[in-house]
Design a protein around this motif. Sequence first.
Motif, short mmCIF file in Angstrom:
data_model
loop_
_atom_site.label_atom_id
_atom_site.label_comp_id
_atom_site.label_asym_id
_atom_site.label_seq_id
_atom_site.Cartn_x
_atom_site.Cartn_y
_atom_site.Cartn_z
N ALA A 44 59.89 -82.17 48.85
CA ALA A 44 58.99 -81.83 47.87
C ALA A 44 58.26 -80.48 47.69
N SER A 46 55.01 -78.07 46.48
CA SER A 46 53.74 -78.11 46.10
C SER A 46 53.05 -76.63 46.08
N SER A 47 52.07 -76.45 45.54
CA SER A 47 51.38 -75.32 45.49
C SER A 47 51.03 -74.72 46.89
N ASP A 73 51.41 -67.32 42.79
CA ASP A 73 51.21 -68.99 42.70
C ASP A 73 51.96 -69.37 41.49
N CYS A 75 52.69 -72.26 40.67
CA CYS A 75 52.21 -73.51 40.03
C CYS A 75 50.97 -73.11 39.27
N ASP A 79 50.94 -73.70 34.97
CA ASP A 79 49.53 -74.55 34.62
C ASP A 79 49.14 -73.72 33.19
N HIS A 100 55.42 -79.00 36.17
CA HIS A 100 54.21 -78.78 36.88
C HIS A 100 54.52 -79.18 38.40
N CYS A 101 53.82 -78.51 39.48
CA CYS A 101 53.83 -78.86 40.67
C CYS A 101 52.74 -80.08 40.76
N PRO A 102 53.24 -80.82 41.88
CA PRO A 102 54.26 -80.61 42.86
C PRO A 102 55.59 -81.23 42.10
N LYS A 104 59.24 -83.04 43.02
CA LYS A 104 59.53 -84.09 43.98
C LYS A 104 60.90 -83.72 44.37
N SER A 139 56.71 -70.85 50.29
CA SER A 139 55.49 -71.62 50.29
C SER A 139 55.05 -71.13 51.80
#
Length: 155
Positions: A44, A46-47, A73, A75, A79, A100-102, A104, A139
């Motif tokens: 996964a 994510s931000s 960023d 993410c 947004d 959008h984050c996250p 999968k 990340s």
Amino acid sequence: GGFAWENCGDGKDPVVLQNLSVAPDPITIPGSLRISAAVSSSRAVSSPLKKALGDLWIQLPCIDQLGSCTYNDVCTILDNLIPPGTTCPEPLHTYGIPCHCPFKAGSYRLPDSDFPLPDVELPSWMTNGNYRVQATVSSGEEELACIKLTFSLQS
């Protein structure tokens, strides 16, 4: 000229581009761009994400978030483009590709899909020619993906 792509990570990146096609070649601005792609992620994502664009023959400045820019960023950028809680735009929605984050872990595939390319107000020397771009997504300190693209533009 000629469109080409390659993964440029160390072979251990969790996100890998498996296939990418772009037409027409050269890419015409304004016009329509047909893209198909397949990406796999072994974990996964994510931000916070970071994306750096560079490695052009002549390094272009960062103008209106285009060119040799660093995006601290991704993410948050997503947004801002597509407010959280809204449905992902087509064709992403149809093919179950998140916007959008996250994100999968798994495989994502975009079959041939058309995207409009608007007329951009840039000097012709920037919208005509051959380009090389390297995009690195990380990340924290961990590199998640690295992709090199070669393409031609014509306006």
